[in-house]
Scaffold this motif. Structure first.
Motif, PDB file in Angstrom:
ATOM      1  N   SER A  24      34.872  36.026  48.769  1.00  0.00           N
ATOM      2  CA  SER A  24      33.524  35.507  48.527  1.00  0.00           C
ATOM      3  C   SER A  24      33.667  34.266  47.655  1.00  0.00           C
ATOM      4  CB  SER A  24      32.663  36.538  47.813  1.00  0.00           C
ATOM      5  OG  SER A  24      32.477  37.673  48.614  1.00  0.00           O
ATOM      6  N   PRO A  25      33.229  33.120  48.166  1.00  0.00           N
ATOM      7  CA  PRO A  25      33.415  31.889  47.393  1.00  0.00           C
ATOM      8  C   PRO A  25      32.560  31.868  46.135  1.00  0.00           C
ATOM      9  CG  PRO A  25      32.077  31.462  49.328  1.00  0.00           C
ATOM     10  CD  PRO A  25      32.544  32.898  49.425  1.00  0.00           C
ATOM     11  N   PRO A  26      32.929  31.030  45.189  1.00  0.00           N
ATOM     12  CA  PRO A  26      32.111  30.870  43.984  1.00  0.00           C
ATOM     13  C   PRO A  26      30.714  30.371  44.374  1.00  0.00           C
ATOM     14  CG  PRO A  26      34.180  29.669  43.791  1.00  0.00           C
ATOM     15  CD  PRO A  26      34.091  30.148  45.187  1.00  0.00           C
ATOM     16  N   THR A  58      36.942  26.708  36.118  1.00  0.00           N
ATOM     17  CA  THR A  58      36.092  27.813  35.660  1.00  0.00           C
ATOM     18  C   THR A  58      35.193  28.285  36.791  1.00  0.00           C
ATOM     19  OG1 THR A  58      36.158  26.964  33.409  1.00  0.00           O
ATOM     20  CG2 THR A  58      34.366  28.494  33.942  1.00  0.00           C
ATOM     21  N   TRP A  59      34.603  27.355  37.531  1.00  0.00           N
ATOM     22  CA  TRP A  59      33.755  27.685  38.674  1.00  0.00           C
ATOM     23  C   TRP A  59      34.551  28.444  39.735  1.00  0.00           C
ATOM     24  CZ3 TRP A  59      34.448  25.312  43.579  1.00  0.00           C
ATOM     25  CH2 TRP A  59      33.506  25.676  44.532  1.00  0.00           C
ATOM     26  N   ALA A  60      35.748  27.953  40.070  1.00  0.00           N
ATOM     27  CA  ALA A  60      36.564  28.593  41.105  1.00  0.00           C
ATOM     28  C   ALA A  60      36.881  30.049  40.751  1.00  0.00           C
ATOM     29  CB  ALA A  60      37.857  27.808  41.325  1.00  0.00           C
ATOM     30  N   LYS A  61      37.059  30.322  39.482  1.00  0.00           N
ATOM     31  CA  LYS A  61      37.397  31.679  39.050  1.00  0.00           C
ATOM     32  C   LYS A  61      36.232  32.650  39.175  1.00  0.00           C
ATOM     33  CE  LYS A  61      41.224  30.457  36.050  1.00  0.00           C
ATOM     34  NZ  LYS A  61      41.796  30.518  34.707  1.00  0.00           N
ATOM     35  N   THR A  62      35.040  32.153  39.540  1.00  0.00           N
ATOM     36  CA  THR A  62      33.915  33.057  39.786  1.00  0.00           C
ATOM     37  C   THR A  62      33.885  33.541  41.226  1.00  0.00           C
ATOM     38  OG1 THR A  62      32.308  31.312  40.303  1.00  0.00           O
ATOM     39  CG2 THR A  62      32.531  31.975  37.976  1.00  0.00           C
ATOM     40  N   GLY A  63      34.755  33.001  42.065  1.00  0.00           N
ATOM     41  CA  GLY A  63      34.916  33.540  43.415  1.00  0.00           C
ATOM     42  C   GLY A  63      35.551  34.914  43.320  1.00  0.00           C
TER      43      GLY A  63
END
Length: 119
Positions: free
Chosen positions: A67-69, A99-104
């Motif tokens: 699931s993408p960020p 930081t955004w990518a790590k919310t995927g």
């Protein structure tokens, strides 16, 4: 080229994705489709990063469902400041994108159905 920045920041995502090249193509595709009805500048750049991440998510199978960020990333707020020099903006942008990518997330397809954040 911005697609190289996206590639450097996102292609090594863990869990591994087999679709980094598709991500780069999606990124380029968003930026190549610019016309008079397209969003401008930062919004278009955000859309390209989101497209790259979406393509990466699909390549986490067969072990995970990726699931993408979520969008928006927040580049607009970051880039609205006129008081920072280019080096500071670049460093802050890299931090924001990572930081955004790590919310995927990636959910294991088999038991125990572990959910991992992208790393």
């Amino acid at each position: 080229m911005w697609s190289d920045v996206a590639d450097a920041l996102l292609q090594g995502v863990i869990p591994a994705s087999t679709t980094a090249s598709a991500g780069k193509s999606a990124f380029i595709g968003v930026l190549s489709a610019v016309d008079s009805n397209s969003p401008t500048g930062v919004a278009l750049l955000e859309a390209a990063f989101v497209a790259y991440a979406g393509a990466l998510a699909g390549g986490m199978t067969p072990t995970y469902t990726g699931s993408p960020p979520p969008a928006p990333i927040g580049l607009s707020a970051l880039l609205s400041s006129t008081s920072m020099d280019a080096n500071v903006v670049a460093a802050n942008m890299a931090t924001l994108l990572i930081t955004w990518a790590k919310t995927g997330t990636a959910t294991m397809i088999a038991p125990p159905f572990t959910v991992l954040n992208w790393n």
